[in-house]
Design an enzyme around this catalytic site. Structure first.
Site, short mmCIF file in Angstrom:
data_model
loop_
_atom_site.label_atom_id
_atom_site.label_comp_id
_atom_site.label_asym_id
_atom_site.label_seq_id
_atom_site.Cartn_x
_atom_site.Cartn_y
_atom_site.Cartn_z
N HIS A 1 1.14 0.44 -13.64
CA HIS A 1 1.93 -0.76 -13.94
C HIS A 1 3.41 -0.40 -13.85
O HIS A 1 3.82 0.64 -14.38
CB HIS A 1 1.57 -1.26 -15.35
CG HIS A 1 2.24 -2.55 -15.69
ND1 HIS A 1 1.77 -3.77 -15.22
CD2 HIS A 1 3.34 -2.83 -16.40
CE1 HIS A 1 2.57 -4.73 -15.66
NE2 HIS A 1 3.53 -4.19 -16.37
N GLY B 1 0.78 -1.23 0.00
CA GLY B 1 0.00 0.00 0.00
C GLY B 1 0.81 1.28 0.00
O GLY B 1 0.31 2.34 0.39
N GLU C 1 6.53 6.03 -9.07
CA GLU C 1 5.09 5.83 -8.83
C GLU C 1 4.56 6.80 -7.79
O GLU C 1 3.51 7.43 -7.99
CB GLU C 1 4.84 4.39 -8.37
CG GLU C 1 5.14 3.37 -9.44
CD GLU C 1 4.74 1.96 -9.06
OE1 GLU C 1 4.37 1.21 -9.95
OE2 GLU C 1 4.80 1.61 -7.86
C1 GRF Z 1 3.18 -1.11 -7.66
O1 GRF Z 1 4.50 -1.33 -8.04
C2 GRF Z 1 2.28 -0.99 -8.87
O2 GRF Z 1 2.94 -0.62 -10.03
C3 GRF Z 1 1.75 -2.37 -9.04
O3 GRF Z 1 1.65 -2.90 -7.74
C4 GRF Z 1 2.61 -2.29 -6.90
C5 GRF Z 1 1.93 -1.89 -5.64
O4 GRF Z 1 2.86 -1.48 -4.67
N1 GRF Z 1 0.52 -2.37 -9.80
P1 GRF Z 1 2.37 -0.85 -3.30
O5 GRF Z 1 1.49 -1.86 -2.61
O6 GRF Z 1 1.65 0.41 -3.61
O7 GRF Z 1 3.63 -0.60 -2.53
#
Ligand code: GRF
Length: 190
Positions: free
Chosen positions: A103, A12, A173
Protein backbone atom coordinates in the site's frame (compact mmCIF):
# COMPACT_ATOMS: atom_id res chain seq x y z
CA UNK A 1 12.94 -22.52 -5.82
CA UNK A 2 9.85 -20.76 -4.50
CA UNK A 3 6.89 -19.92 -6.68
CA UNK A 4 5.13 -16.57 -6.49
CA UNK A 5 1.75 -15.66 -7.90
CA UNK A 6 1.40 -11.94 -8.58
CA UNK A 7 -1.97 -10.18 -8.69
CA UNK A 8 -1.68 -6.90 -10.57
CA UNK A 9 -3.84 -4.79 -12.83
CA UNK A 10 -1.88 -1.59 -13.32
CA UNK A 11 1.25 -0.57 -15.14
CA UNK A 12 3.11 -3.33 -13.33
CA UNK A 13 6.27 -1.53 -12.26
CA UNK A 14 6.29 -3.47 -8.98
CA UNK A 15 5.73 -6.72 -10.86
CA UNK A 16 8.73 -5.82 -13.04
CA UNK A 17 10.89 -5.11 -9.97
CA UNK A 18 9.90 -8.47 -8.47
CA UNK A 19 10.64 -10.31 -11.72
CA UNK A 20 14.05 -8.59 -11.96
CA UNK A 21 14.81 -9.59 -8.37
CA UNK A 22 13.83 -13.19 -9.13
CA UNK A 23 16.11 -13.23 -12.17
CA UNK A 24 19.07 -11.69 -10.35
CA UNK A 25 18.86 -13.71 -7.12
CA UNK A 26 17.45 -16.99 -8.42
CA UNK A 27 15.56 -17.28 -5.12
CA UNK A 28 12.06 -17.46 -6.57
CA UNK A 29 10.16 -17.33 -9.81
CA UNK A 30 6.91 -15.71 -10.79
CA UNK A 31 4.78 -18.66 -11.82
CA UNK A 32 1.68 -16.65 -12.79
CA UNK A 33 0.34 -13.12 -13.07
CA UNK A 34 -3.37 -12.77 -12.32
CA UNK A 35 -4.89 -9.61 -13.81
CA UNK A 36 -8.43 -8.25 -14.01
CA UNK A 37 -7.84 -5.54 -16.61
CA UNK A 38 -7.48 -6.35 -20.30
CA UNK A 39 -4.71 -4.22 -21.78
CA UNK A 40 -2.99 -3.52 -18.44
CA UNK A 41 0.73 -2.78 -18.72
CA UNK A 42 1.54 -5.65 -16.38
CA UNK A 43 0.44 -8.10 -19.08
CA UNK A 44 3.20 -6.84 -21.41
CA UNK A 45 5.73 -7.04 -18.59
CA UNK A 46 4.72 -10.65 -17.92
CA UNK A 47 4.96 -11.50 -21.61
CA UNK A 48 8.46 -9.94 -21.85
CA UNK A 49 9.54 -12.09 -18.89
CA UNK A 50 7.95 -15.27 -20.21
CA UNK A 51 5.49 -15.40 -17.28
CA UNK A 52 2.03 -16.88 -17.93
CA UNK A 53 -0.96 -14.62 -17.29
CA UNK A 54 -4.54 -15.28 -16.30
CA UNK A 55 -7.16 -12.64 -17.02
CA UNK A 56 -9.96 -12.98 -14.47
CA UNK A 57 -13.47 -11.62 -14.24
CA UNK A 58 -15.27 -11.29 -10.92
CA UNK A 59 -17.09 -14.57 -11.38
CA UNK A 60 -13.92 -16.62 -11.85
CA UNK A 61 -12.03 -14.70 -9.15
CA UNK A 62 -14.75 -15.39 -6.59
CA UNK A 63 -15.53 -18.95 -7.67
CA UNK A 64 -15.17 -21.75 -5.14
CA UNK A 65 -12.68 -23.56 -7.35
CA UNK A 66 -10.29 -20.64 -7.84
CA UNK A 67 -8.03 -21.41 -4.85
CA UNK A 68 -7.50 -24.87 -6.29
CA UNK A 69 -6.56 -23.37 -9.66
CA UNK A 70 -3.97 -21.26 -7.87
CA UNK A 71 -2.71 -24.25 -5.87
CA UNK A 72 -1.86 -25.85 -9.20
CA UNK A 73 1.05 -23.34 -9.39
CA UNK A 74 2.39 -24.40 -5.95
CA UNK A 75 2.74 -20.83 -4.68
CA UNK A 76 4.70 -20.02 -1.54
CA UNK A 77 3.33 -16.46 -1.59
CA UNK A 78 0.46 -14.68 -3.30
CA UNK A 79 1.57 -11.10 -3.89
CA UNK A 80 -0.84 -8.24 -4.57
CA UNK A 81 0.96 -5.46 -6.42
CA UNK A 82 -1.64 -2.98 -7.60
CA UNK A 83 -4.70 -5.23 -7.50
CA UNK A 84 -7.83 -3.46 -6.31
CA UNK A 85 -10.46 -6.17 -5.89
CA UNK A 86 -11.13 -7.39 -2.40
CA UNK A 87 -9.74 -10.87 -1.85
CA UNK A 88 -12.64 -13.25 -1.05
CA UNK A 89 -12.71 -14.65 2.48
CA UNK A 90 -12.44 -18.18 1.09
CA UNK A 91 -9.15 -17.32 -0.56
CA UNK A 92 -7.78 -15.71 2.60
CA UNK A 93 -8.65 -18.91 4.44
CA UNK A 94 -7.22 -21.14 1.70
CA UNK A 95 -3.80 -19.42 1.93
CA UNK A 96 -3.31 -18.45 5.58
CA UNK A 97 -0.33 -16.11 6.07
CA UNK A 98 0.58 -16.41 2.40
CA UNK A 99 -1.14 -13.38 0.84
CA UNK A 100 0.58 -10.01 1.02
CA UNK A 101 -0.21 -6.55 -0.34
CA UNK A 102 1.67 -3.30 -0.80
CA UNK A 103 0.00 0.00 0.00
CA UNK A 104 1.45 3.39 -0.96
CA UNK A 105 1.04 5.05 2.46
CA UNK A 106 1.68 4.41 6.13
CA UNK A 107 -1.27 2.28 7.24
CA UNK A 108 -3.52 2.38 9.18
CA UNK A 109 -3.74 5.96 7.89
CA UNK A 110 -4.87 6.54 4.33
CA UNK A 111 -6.14 3.01 3.74
CA UNK A 112 -9.45 1.32 3.05
CA UNK A 113 -11.81 1.10 0.13
CA UNK A 114 -11.29 3.83 -2.46
CA UNK A 115 -7.84 4.70 -1.11
CA UNK A 116 -5.55 3.78 -3.96
CA UNK A 117 -3.15 5.46 -6.36
CA UNK A 118 -3.44 9.25 -6.65
CA UNK A 119 -6.34 9.33 -4.13
CA UNK A 120 -3.89 8.32 -1.41
CA UNK A 121 -1.25 10.88 -2.32
CA UNK A 122 -3.82 13.67 -2.71
CA UNK A 123 -5.18 12.94 0.76
CA UNK A 124 -1.69 12.82 2.32
CA UNK A 125 -0.76 16.20 0.79
CA UNK A 126 -4.14 17.77 1.65
CA UNK A 127 -3.67 16.75 5.29
CA UNK A 128 -0.29 18.50 5.39
CA UNK A 129 1.62 15.35 6.36
CA UNK A 130 5.38 15.75 6.61
CA UNK A 131 6.07 12.13 5.79
CA UNK A 132 4.49 9.24 3.95
CA UNK A 133 5.77 5.88 2.78
CA UNK A 134 4.83 2.30 2.04
CA UNK A 135 3.25 -0.53 3.99
CA UNK A 136 3.63 -4.21 3.16
CA UNK A 137 1.07 -6.24 5.05
CA UNK A 138 -0.69 -9.58 5.17
CA UNK A 139 -4.12 -9.65 3.54
CA UNK A 140 -7.06 -10.50 5.74
CA UNK A 141 -10.82 -10.25 5.25
CA UNK A 142 -10.78 -6.42 5.44
CA UNK A 143 -9.22 -3.90 3.06
CA UNK A 144 -5.76 -2.80 4.21
CA UNK A 145 -6.19 -4.14 7.76
CA UNK A 146 -4.00 -7.23 7.88
CA UNK A 147 -0.92 -7.42 10.10
CA UNK A 148 1.86 -5.10 9.00
CA UNK A 149 5.09 -6.77 7.90
CA UNK A 150 7.15 -3.65 7.22
CA UNK A 151 6.93 0.07 6.56
CA UNK A 152 9.40 2.45 4.95
CA UNK A 153 9.13 6.22 5.21
CA UNK A 154 9.91 9.13 2.92
CA UNK A 155 9.44 12.87 3.29
CA UNK A 156 6.53 14.81 1.85
CA UNK A 157 7.92 18.09 0.50
CA UNK A 158 6.03 21.39 0.63
CA UNK A 159 6.32 21.60 -3.15
CA UNK A 160 4.99 18.05 -3.73
CA UNK A 161 2.26 17.28 -6.24
CA UNK A 162 0.53 13.88 -5.98
CA UNK A 163 2.60 12.80 -9.01
CA UNK A 164 5.91 13.81 -7.43
CA UNK A 165 5.06 12.01 -4.21
CA UNK A 166 3.93 8.93 -6.15
CA UNK A 167 7.32 8.83 -7.88
CA UNK A 168 9.20 8.92 -4.56
CA UNK A 169 6.94 6.21 -3.16
CA UNK A 170 7.36 4.00 -6.20
CA UNK A 171 11.13 4.08 -5.62
CA UNK A 172 10.60 2.80 -2.08
CA UNK A 173 8.26 0.11 -3.36
CA UNK A 174 10.61 -1.14 -6.06
CA UNK A 175 13.46 -1.39 -3.57
CA UNK A 176 11.70 -2.87 -0.55
CA UNK A 177 8.97 -5.09 -2.03
CA UNK A 178 11.36 -7.67 -3.55
CA UNK A 179 13.56 -7.57 -0.43
CA UNK A 180 10.55 -8.17 1.81
CA UNK A 181 9.45 -11.08 -0.33
CA UNK A 182 12.96 -12.50 0.03
CA UNK A 183 12.77 -12.03 3.79
CA UNK A 184 9.42 -13.84 4.01
CA UNK A 185 10.65 -16.70 1.84
CA UNK A 186 13.78 -17.07 3.97
CA UNK A 187 11.52 -17.34 7.03
CA UNK A 188 9.60 -20.19 5.41
CA UNK A 189 12.84 -22.14 5.69
CA UNK A 190 12.54 -21.81 9.49
C1 GRF B 1 1.56 0.72 -6.17
O1 GRF B 1 1.77 2.06 -5.86
C2 GRF B 1 1.06 -0.05 -4.97
O2 GRF B 1 1.38 0.54 -3.76
C3 GRF B 1 -0.42 -0.03 -5.14
O3 GRF B 1 -0.64 -0.06 -6.53
C4 GRF B 1 0.46 0.54 -7.20
C5 GRF B 1 0.85 -0.35 -8.33
O4 GRF B 1 1.79 0.28 -9.16
N1 GRF B 1 -1.04 -1.10 -4.40
P1 GRF B 1 2.48 -0.53 -10.34
O5 GRF B 1 1.39 -1.04 -11.25
O6 GRF B 1 3.28 -1.61 -9.73
O7 GRF B 1 3.34 0.49 -11.03
Amino acid sequence: MYNLILFASGTGTNAAAIMDWCASTGKARVALVVCNKPGAGVLDIAARNGVPTLLVDRELFRSAGFPDTLRGYSPSLLVLAGFLWKVPDAMVQAFPGQIINIHPALLPAYGGKGMYGHHVHEAVIAAGEKSSGITIHYVNEHYDEGDIIMQAHCPVLKSDTPGALAKRIHKLEHYYFPLTIGYLLANLEG
